[in-house]
Design an enzyme around this catalytic site. Structure first.
Site, short mmCIF file in Angstrom:
data_model
loop_
_atom_site.label_atom_id
_atom_site.label_comp_id
_atom_site.label_asym_id
_atom_site.label_seq_id
_atom_site.Cartn_x
_atom_site.Cartn_y
_atom_site.Cartn_z
CG ASP A 33 -1.85 -1.18 1.24
OD1 ASP A 33 -2.41 -1.48 0.18
OD2 ASP A 33 -1.99 -1.82 2.30
CG HIS A 34 4.19 3.74 2.03
ND1 HIS A 34 5.48 4.04 1.67
CD2 HIS A 34 3.72 4.84 2.64
CE1 HIS A 34 5.80 5.26 2.07
NE2 HIS A 34 4.75 5.77 2.65
#
Lengths: 170, 127
Positions: A33-34
């Protein structure tokens, strides 16, 4: 479960300095997600890794008897924040001050031989009033310190190998 | 030997760095906690930075005589006694204790520290 943001020590000199590594791997869950399609290690976690590596260095100096907590980061600058899977971060820590009430370390981070961050961390050493508030569960600290390799590479101030206190503790 | 003004200017540099305040916010009379927003961990940072800048050693208790606060001669029911106030005056001769003396609860002790106390402490160390 605790999150650890360093993998192991490659050098450890009691009360003076240490070097630790962190290998960034694609399987770290947060990297999905990052950011989606572009995994980058969050800088907050790099800072946490620096603090963990430095904190154990201070903790060991006091025979793991004091409660050492991150108090302040008075100085920290990154010159590169594009840290991606496959990168190996080297944390070099040097103790500037160590007192009963607190300590201060300088930290440098290198990747591929190039410095990417430099800063300082101040730790507070909690007093007896926190004696009834353990920071670790039973045995957790022993396991953590051993897993970090403190007793594999660690030496005392006079250069002798560090002994694992959990092996002789009654 | 450095003058008081020269020491003040270097102490101010430390405070600007440690407390992220503007230079013009720092005067000799500024108190560290109320005026400059220092917290307890900042005092440790300031002590370390002063030691480095001036190549001096500031021992525990020299900034605030905390080790004496367990003594019932000096503290009773969370407040400094007359003897405690006298001890504090001796330990911090540069401090303005007038306001603190009116309600000398030990939680407010750190609030008495002002920039001039740091300058005084450094001056005595430098001889």
């Amino acid at each position: 479960m605790r999150w650890f943001w360093m993998d192991r020590y490659t050098a450890f000199e009691s009360g003076k300095r240490a070097q630790a590594i962190k290998a960034i791997t694609r399987s770290e869950e947060h990297l999905s997600d990052h950011f989606p399609g572009y995994p980058v290690m969050p800088i907050a976690l790099v800072i946490e890794g620096m603090a963990q590596a430095a904190g154990v260095l201070i903790h060991q100096y006091y025979g793991f008897s004091k409660k050492i907590v991150l108090g302040k980061i008075p100085r920290l600058a990154f010159t590169d924040v594009d840290l991606v899977p496959g990168d190996i971060l080297i944390y070099d820590i040097e103790v500037d001050y160590i007192r009963d009430e607190g300590s201060m370390v300088s930290v440098q981070v290198h990747r591929d031989g190039k410095q990417i961050a430099e800063g300082a961390i101040v730790f507070a050493h909690l007093g007896e009033e926190y004696a009834d508030q353990p920071l670790y569960g039973a045995g957790d600290l022993d396991n953590l310190v051993r897993a970090f390799g403190v007793f594999d590479v660690g030496v005392s101030a006079d250069g002798k190998p560090l002994a694992d206190p959990s092996l002789t503790r009654e | 030997m450095a003058s008081e003004q020269e020491i003040f200017e270097q102490v101010r540099e430390v405070l600007v760095d440690a407390l992220a305040v503007d230079e013009d916010e720092v005067s000799m009379e500024s108190t560290l906690v109320d005026d400059l927003g220092a917290e307890s961990i900042d005092l440790l940072d300031i002590v370390f930075q002063l030691e480095k800048k001036f190549n001096i050693k500031i021992n525990r208790g020299e900034l605030i005589p905390t080790e004496k606060l367990d003594d019932p001669q000096y503290v009773q029911e969370g407040k400094l006694t007359e003897a405690g106030l006298a001890m504090l005056k001796e330990a911090l001769p540069s401090a303005d204790l007038e306001t603190f003396s009116q309600n000398p609860v030990i939680q407010n002790l750190a609030k008495v520290l002002a920039v001039r106390d740091l300058v005084y402490l450094v001056s005595t160390k430098l001889g």
